[in-house]
Design a protein around this motif. Structure first.
Motif, short mmCIF file in Angstrom:
data_model
loop_
_atom_site.label_atom_id
_atom_site.label_comp_id
_atom_site.label_asym_id
_atom_site.label_seq_id
_atom_site.Cartn_x
_atom_site.Cartn_y
_atom_site.Cartn_z
N HIS A 187 0.85 -1.20 0.00
CA HIS A 187 0.00 0.00 0.00
C HIS A 187 0.88 1.24 0.00
N LEU A 188 0.39 2.31 -0.62
CA LEU A 188 1.17 3.56 -0.67
C LEU A 188 0.26 4.78 -0.64
N SER A 189 0.62 5.73 0.22
CA SER A 189 0.01 7.07 0.23
C SER A 189 -1.51 7.02 0.09
N GLU A 190 -2.10 6.24 1.00
CA GLU A 190 -3.55 6.06 0.97
C GLU A 190 -4.26 7.15 1.76
N HIS A 209 -3.72 2.16 -3.99
CA HIS A 209 -4.26 3.47 -3.58
C HIS A 209 -3.55 4.67 -4.19
N CYS A 210 -2.39 5.08 -3.65
CA CYS A 210 -1.65 6.24 -4.20
C CYS A 210 -2.56 7.46 -4.35
N CYS A 263 -8.22 2.10 -6.20
CA CYS A 263 -9.28 1.41 -5.45
C CYS A 263 -10.34 2.45 -5.06
N ALA A 264 -11.18 2.80 -6.01
CA ALA A 264 -12.07 3.94 -5.86
C ALA A 264 -13.09 3.77 -4.73
N ASP A 265 -13.68 2.58 -4.62
CA ASP A 265 -14.70 2.37 -3.58
C ASP A 265 -14.09 2.53 -2.19
N SER A 266 -12.97 1.88 -1.99
CA SER A 266 -12.32 1.93 -0.69
C SER A 266 -11.90 3.35 -0.35
N ASN A 267 -11.34 4.06 -1.33
CA ASN A 267 -10.87 5.42 -1.07
C ASN A 267 -11.99 6.32 -0.58
N GLN A 268 -13.19 6.06 -1.08
CA GLN A 268 -14.33 6.85 -0.64
C GLN A 268 -14.89 6.33 0.69
N ASN A 269 -15.03 5.01 0.80
CA ASN A 269 -15.66 4.43 2.00
C ASN A 269 -14.95 4.80 3.28
N ILE A 270 -13.61 4.73 3.26
CA ILE A 270 -12.91 5.02 4.52
C ILE A 270 -12.25 6.41 4.45
N CYS A 271 -12.88 7.25 3.61
CA CYS A 271 -12.56 8.69 3.57
C CYS A 271 -11.08 8.96 3.34
N GLY A 295 -9.65 9.70 0.27
CA GLY A 295 -9.49 10.79 -0.70
C GLY A 295 -9.84 10.31 -2.10
N THR A 296 -9.53 11.14 -3.08
CA THR A 296 -9.85 10.80 -4.47
C THR A 296 -8.56 10.82 -5.28
N ALA A 297 -8.14 9.67 -5.76
CA ALA A 297 -6.82 9.56 -6.41
C ALA A 297 -6.79 10.31 -7.75
#
Ligand code: GUN
Ligand code: FE
Length: 422
Positions: free
Chosen positions: A221-224, A260-261, A282-290, A292-294
């Motif tokens: 994982h990186l810069s999530e 992520h990134c 990973c668009a869903d995860s990035n939104q679900n656990i707040c 950000g938007t890559a």
């Protein structure tokens, strides 16, 4: 020689943003390897049996390049905390249950089946830190016909007592796991330091050396999340940016996947492009656990490799058709945030990322290219009402956003049919 001939409305993604369609076409494979897509069946295949799917869509199957198998039981739960709290409160206790091989067998069998039923035939997957459960996961995927990479997770710090290894133990178990998984044909090992905060420097150095010695791919994982990035900065004050903590230990090359990134700036993105690292969005995860938007459009413009991941259970959709839709939606959020200067992802672009871009990590050429092993999914959309007679591209668009019940008719993986609902 065995010949497979599939007939239907064939749609593939040979380049980012481009769809190739052949209605009433023939997709032919010889010994599981694609020979071509033909509008008319070539003479040399006369007499070979044709599997005629009528007007149904024949699509490339999907590639999920980042998901956590032991989080499958918590899919759709526990989305009220940001990453680091979410890991401690929900994720680590859920993964700890995979110390039990019986539990692992039941859950992983169900997961493998659901992947195939949704048309996902290639994966890069995190297991838990448990060697035995990881082997069970590999076995169940292989039996179901899912191909790709699975990693026994390494984590020797900053977890919970029920889910943490000693450094030596982590090294020893990794070596033993690599010995024990040699006979799988379709599912191969990938080294998996969970993320920098989970691994001591000694463990990172060990894994980097192992990757080089045995030519193994790497995922992490990186810069999530901003809290995570600040933590990594504290742990590695000598590293200017998060990615350098991987590079420092030999975990940053063209066989590396970084999930992520979200917060990767231009400098970090340049480091990815230069090394040939693949970003898994990973668009869903990035939104679900707040998280950000890559900045996916910036990554694509700059020539960074980008593929898609469901990231269950941070992500709430295992089905990669849904993940493609989520990626398109996220790109529109990014456009809004960036002041309308950023183009969103078109459906053709999103579809390319979910299929050809993921397959590229497995050295497949884009689309249904001759020489690729046959990975395909047949989707029936004939039961949905239509506003007008739809083109194949419009039909694909609708499959991304909405599918009828039992839409997936059949799935081929690595040249073999692995699912049929008839
Ligand atoms: N970072 C470290 N572990 C995890 C995980 O399990 N899920 C996500 N989304 N991020 C992580
Ligand atoms: Fe993840």
């Amino acid at each position: 020689m065995s010949i497979t001939i599939l007939k239907g409305a064939i749609v593939s993604a040979p380049a980012l943003g481009r769809l190739e369609t052949t209605e009433g076409g023939y997709l032919v494979a010889e010994n599981g390897k694609i020979a071509g897509v033909f509008p008319v069946l070539p003479e040399r295949y006369a007499g070979a049996p044709v599997e005629d799917y009528g007007d149904a869509l024949i699509l490339q199957s999907l590639a999920d390049l980042h998901l956590h198998a032991p989080q499958y039981p918590m899919l759709g739960m526990g989305m009220d905390l940001p990453l680091l709290d979410w890991l401690n409160a929900y994720t680590f206790p859920t993964e700890a249950r995979f110390a039990d091989p019986c539990y692992a067998r039941t859950v992983y069998r169900q997961l493998a089946r659901e992947l195939i039923e949704n048309g996902t035939t290639r994966v890069c997957m995190f297991s838990s830190l448990h060697r035995e459960a990881t082997l069970i996961l590999m076995e169940e995927l292989e039996k179901a016909g899912v191909t790709g990479y699975v990693g026994k997770v390494n984590m020797d710090r900053n977890a919970i007592p029920a889910l943490q290894e000693e450094t030596e133990e982590s090294m020893r178990e990794t070596l033993r796991w690599l010995e024990e998984c040699q006979n799988f044909r379709l599912v191969k090992p990938i080294l998996t330091p969970r993320f920098t905060p989970s691994c001591t420097n000694d463990l990172m150095a060990f894994l980097g050396k192992l990757a080089a010695e045995r030519n193994l791919p790497i995922q992490s994982h990186l810069s999530e999340n901003t809290g995570e990035i600040a933590w990594v900065k504290d742990l590695h004050p000598d590293c200017g940016q998060y990615w350098e903590t991987y590079q420092k230990y030999g975990l940053w090359n063209n066989r590396t996947l970084m999930a992520h990134c979200v917060w990767s700036d231009q400098r970090e993105r340049t480091a990815m492009r230069t090394a040939g690292v693949t970003v898994v969005h990973c668009a869903d995860s990035n939104q679900n656990i707040c998280s950000g938007t890559a900045p996916v459009r910036a990554m694509l413009n700059e020539g960074v490799n980008v593929a898609l991941g469901s990231d269950i259970a941070g992500g709430d959709h295992l089905n990669m058709f849904d993940v493609v839709a989520a990626s398109i939606r996220a790109s529109k959020a990014r456009r809004i945030l960036d002041g309308w200067e950023t183009d969103f992802l078109t459906v053709a672009e999103g579809w390319f990322l979910g299929t050809s871009a993921g397959a590229a990590f497995f050295e497949a050429s884009p689309g249904f290219a001759p020489g690729n092993m046959l990975h395909a999914v047949v989707v029936d959309d004939g039961g949905l009402p239509q506003p007008h007679s739809l083109t194949p591209a419009e039909r694909l668009e609708r499959c991304v956003y909405r599918r009828q019940k039992n839409a997936v008719q059949a799935v081929w993986s690595e040249g073999k049919r692995v699912f049929s609902n008839t």
